[in-house]
Design a protein around this motif. Structure first.
Motif, PDB file in Angstrom:
ATOM      1  N   THR A  55      19.347 -15.682  36.640  1.00  0.00           N
ATOM      2  CA  THR A  55      20.684 -16.104  37.055  1.00  0.00           C
ATOM      3  C   THR A  55      21.397 -16.863  35.945  1.00  0.00           C
ATOM      4  N   VAL A  56      20.773 -17.936  35.445  1.00  0.00           N
ATOM      5  CA  VAL A  56      21.429 -18.753  34.425  1.00  0.00           C
ATOM      6  C   VAL A  56      21.699 -17.951  33.162  1.00  0.00           C
ATOM      7  N   PHE A  57      20.706 -17.213  32.691  1.00  0.00           N
ATOM      8  CA  PHE A  57      20.909 -16.433  31.464  1.00  0.00           C
ATOM      9  C   PHE A  57      21.906 -15.296  31.685  1.00  0.00           C
ATOM     10  N   LEU A  58      21.950 -14.773  32.918  1.00  0.00           N
ATOM     11  CA  LEU A  58      22.960 -13.763  33.233  1.00  0.00           C
ATOM     12  C   LEU A  58      24.346 -14.389  33.179  1.00  0.00           C
ATOM     13  N   ILE A  59      24.473 -15.580  33.773  1.00  0.00           N
ATOM     14  CA  ILE A  59      25.752 -16.287  33.740  1.00  0.00           C
ATOM     15  C   ILE A  59      26.138 -16.628  32.305  1.00  0.00           C
ATOM     16  N   MET A  60      25.136 -17.047  31.512  1.00  0.00           N
ATOM     17  CA  MET A  60      25.413 -17.360  30.113  1.00  0.00           C
ATOM     18  C   MET A  60      25.928 -16.124  29.376  1.00  0.00           C
ATOM     19  N   ALA A  61      25.309 -14.978  29.642  1.00  0.00           N
ATOM     20  CA  ALA A  61      25.755 -13.738  28.997  1.00  0.00           C
ATOM     21  C   ALA A  61      27.200 -13.425  29.379  1.00  0.00           C
ATOM     22  N   MET A  62      27.522 -13.572  30.675  1.00  0.00           N
ATOM     23  CA  MET A  62      28.892 -13.328  31.118  1.00  0.00           C
ATOM     24  C   MET A  62      29.842 -14.350  30.523  1.00  0.00           C
ATOM     25  N   ALA A  63      29.385 -15.609  30.413  1.00  0.00           N
ATOM     26  CA  ALA A  63      30.227 -16.651  29.847  1.00  0.00           C
ATOM     27  C   ALA A  63      30.529 -16.383  28.380  1.00  0.00           C
ATOM     28  N   VAL A  64      29.537 -15.861  27.647  1.00  0.00           N
ATOM     29  CA  VAL A  64      29.755 -15.522  26.234  1.00  0.00           C
ATOM     30  C   VAL A  64      30.816 -14.422  26.120  1.00  0.00           C
ATOM     31  N   LEU A  65      30.671 -13.378  26.934  1.00  0.00           N
ATOM     32  CA  LEU A  65      31.637 -12.279  26.891  1.00  0.00           C
ATOM     33  C   LEU A  65      33.017 -12.748  27.353  1.00  0.00           C
ATOM     34  N   ALA A  66      33.041 -13.564  28.441  1.00  0.00           N
ATOM     35  CA  ALA A  66      34.314 -14.072  28.940  1.00  0.00           C
ATOM     36  C   ALA A  66      34.958 -15.024  27.945  1.00  0.00           C
ATOM     37  N   GLY A  67      34.128 -15.829  27.262  1.00  0.00           N
ATOM     38  CA  GLY A  67      34.656 -16.737  26.255  1.00  0.00           C
ATOM     39  C   GLY A  67      35.275 -15.982  25.094  1.00  0.00           C
ATOM     40  N   ALA A  68      34.608 -14.912  24.670  1.00  0.00           N
ATOM     41  CA  ALA A  68      35.159 -14.081  23.600  1.00  0.00           C
ATOM     42  C   ALA A  68      36.473 -13.438  24.029  1.00  0.00           C
ATOM     43  N   LEU A  69      36.507 -12.939  25.271  1.00  0.00           N
ATOM     44  CA  LEU A  69      37.733 -12.321  25.783  1.00  0.00           C
ATOM     45  C   LEU A  69      38.854 -13.343  25.870  1.00  0.00           C
ATOM     46  N   SER A  70      38.518 -14.544  26.367  1.00  0.00           N
ATOM     47  CA  SER A  70      39.516 -15.608  26.492  1.00  0.00           C
ATOM     48  C   SER A  70      40.128 -15.942  25.146  1.00  0.00           C
ATOM     49  N   ALA A  71      39.280 -16.091  24.127  1.00  0.00           N
ATOM     50  CA  ALA A  71      39.777 -16.427  22.792  1.00  0.00           C
ATOM     51  C   ALA A  71      40.648 -15.317  22.224  1.00  0.00           C
ATOM     52  N   LEU A  72      40.258 -14.062  22.463  1.00  0.00           N
ATOM     53  CA  LEU A  72      41.053 -12.929  21.974  1.00  0.00           C
ATOM     54  C   LEU A  72      42.402 -12.860  22.679  1.00  0.00           C
ATOM     55  N   LEU A  73      42.404 -13.092  23.984  1.00  0.00           N
ATOM     56  CA  LEU A  73      43.667 -13.084  24.730  1.00  0.00           C
ATOM     57  C   LEU A  73      44.592 -14.182  24.241  1.00  0.00           C
ATOM     58  N   SER A  74      44.015 -15.323  23.907  1.00  0.00           N
ATOM     59  CA  SER A  74      44.823 -16.436  23.396  1.00  0.00           C
ATOM     60  C   SER A  74      45.329 -16.140  21.992  1.00  0.00           C
ATOM     61  N   GLU A  75      44.443 -15.627  21.143  1.00  0.00           N
ATOM     62  CA  GLU A  75      44.788 -15.409  19.741  1.00  0.00           C
ATOM     63  C   GLU A  75      45.927 -14.418  19.574  1.00  0.00           C
ATOM     64  N   PHE A  76      45.958 -13.391  20.400  1.00  0.00           N
ATOM     65  CA  PHE A  76      46.955 -12.337  20.231  1.00  0.00           C
ATOM     66  C   PHE A  76      48.089 -12.406  21.263  1.00  0.00           C
ATOM     67  N   GLY A  77      48.234 -13.563  21.913  1.00  0.00           N
ATOM     68  CA  GLY A  77      49.416 -13.822  22.723  1.00  0.00           C
ATOM     69  C   GLY A  77      49.433 -13.240  24.109  1.00  0.00           C
ATOM     70  N   VAL A  78      48.290 -12.697  24.563  1.00  0.00           N
ATOM     71  CA  VAL A  78      48.284 -12.071  25.887  1.00  0.00           C
ATOM     72  C   VAL A  78      48.428 -13.124  26.987  1.00  0.00           C
ATOM     73  N   ILE A  79      47.784 -14.274  26.820  1.00  0.00           N
ATOM     74  CA  ILE A  79      47.884 -15.322  27.832  1.00  0.00           C
ATOM     75  C   ILE A  79      49.325 -15.814  27.952  1.00  0.00           C
TER      76      ILE A  79
END
Length: 389
Positions: A55-79
């Motif tokens: 569970t925790v490592f699964l959540i961590m994996a999703m958090a890593v992917l979501a964190g990368a997506l969040s940063a990309l959305l912010s960097e390129f103005g999508v947010i």
């Protein structure tokens, strides 16, 4: 002193020491009397270990992917774009800026803690007032595993397509109620003042400008992706205590013994996720309230929302047998979808998520708000199904 936690001095030995010790011993004795002391500790250790690995490592994996997506959305103005487009809906419905829709979508596609990665991104949080950020916990949880729950329900048969859609509508209604109640508490906690907040916003940001990283587009893409993923790793570590401690207790109180493969008898083996089944028993006692509220026709159906408190994935595993045994109706599927999405194991994740949001002090308020929101989600799905089903 821990970050975000204020402490004060009190008498070294007081009445609470004796009360807490008594309650702790009573709880352990109650569980040990049912499954045996040795088995009890074995179950606790195996459950915590399995939660950490699966569970925790699964959540961590999703958090890593979501964190990368969040940063990309912010960097390129999508947010920024989402904030402009959805502000007209999010502000009147949720009392949140339009950018919050990005967190809701991400959790719908993944799981509750994915929204925390957004809350750590200053390009995202600049749209929020300080009292609005803790409410992201309730917003994200309301849509956690939404796509998985919805597709799972639809996969059970064509007759469940409409109930699953109605369940999504019920979850949205529940999310609005949960977030609005949470904002009421957070305004008080942060002593929110609209005048000072507005003046701070005018000084702190410009709607027409955003910061970007140095370098060309490819370099910015890599930097944003890797930095965002790193924040997901930190989040995964931060939620370990909350998930392991709280979820272990919830699982212990939710599930029952294992089944002997040879005799079919209920036995305690010390395996992970065995329990004493206390929460379903309490749910049975509340049938006189839950059945008219949700339209359940079988008492067994109550176990789905009760199990969803701890883990919606576990709750979904109940559905195929319910359908095979003919004890659930399309109305029940609508309610299951709404409550499964809206609650999505919030008792297991809220503590860790609020801790990651530096708002541990109001965790109880978040849980209370979301409890009410989940109940409203299920009731809304039931009454909507009665109208259109």
């Amino acid at each position: 002193m821990e970050k975000g936690i204020s402490k004060r001095s009190t008498k070294a030995i007081g009445i609470e020491a004796f009360v807490f010790t008594g309650l702790l011993l009573a709880g352990f004795l109650y569980v040990a009397n049912i499954m045996g002391a040795g088995i009890m500790f074995k179950v606790i250790m195996n459950t915590a270990h399995d939660l950490l690995l699966n569970t925790v490592f699964l959540i961590m994996a999703m958090a890593v992917l979501a964190g990368a997506l969040s940063a990309l959305l912010s960097e390129f103005g999508v947010i920024e774009l989402l904030n402009k487009i959805f502000a007209i809906f999010m502000k009147p419905l949720y009392g949140l800026p339009g950018a919050s829709i990005a967190g809701a979508i991400t959790t719908y596609l993944s799981d509750n803690p994915a929204i925390i990665s957004f809350s750590k991104d200053k390009s995202f949080t600049k749209y929020f007032k300080n009292y609005q950020i803790p409410a992201l916990c309730n917003l994200g949880t309301s849509f956690g595993m939404g796509l998985i729950v919805t597709t799972f329900m639809i996969s059970q048969g064509e007759q469940y397509v409409l109930p699953a859609i109605i369940g999504n509508i019920g979850a949205i209604i529940g999310s609005i109620i949960s977030v609005r109640i949470m904002l009421y508490f957070t305004k008080k906690f942060y002593n929110y003042s609209s005048e000072s907040d507005l003046s701070n916003l005018k000084l702190s940001r410009s709607e027409d400008l955003r910061e970007i990283r140095e370098g060309n587009v490819f370099q910015r893409f890599l930097d944003a992706m890797l930095e965002g993923g790193k924040s997901g790793v930190e989040l995964g570590l931060a939620i370990i205590p909350g998930v392991l401690v709280v979820c272990t207790v919830v699982m212990l109180l939710t599930f029952g013994p294992s089944t002997d493969p040879n005799t079919g008898a209920a036995v305690y083996t010390g395996a992970a996720y065995e329990g004493i089944g206390l929460l379903p028993i309490l749910g049975e006692k509340l049938r006189f309230i839950l059945e008219p509220l949700f339209g359940f026709t079988s008492p067994e159906a109550i176990s789905f929302p009760i199990t969803s408190l701890g883990a919606v994935g576990a709750a979904m595993s109940l559905v195929p047998k319910f359908i095979t045994d003919g004890i659930v109706t399309p109305n029940d599927i609508a309610v299951f979808t709404a409550m499964g999405m809206c609650w999505s194991g919030y008792l297991s994740t809220h503590v860790g998520m609020m801790d990651a949001l530096d708002a541990r002090q109001i965790t109880s308020k978040a849980i209370l708000s979301h409890t009410i929101g989940g109940i409203c989600a299920g009731a809304s799905a039931h009454f909507i199904f009665m109208l259109v089903g």
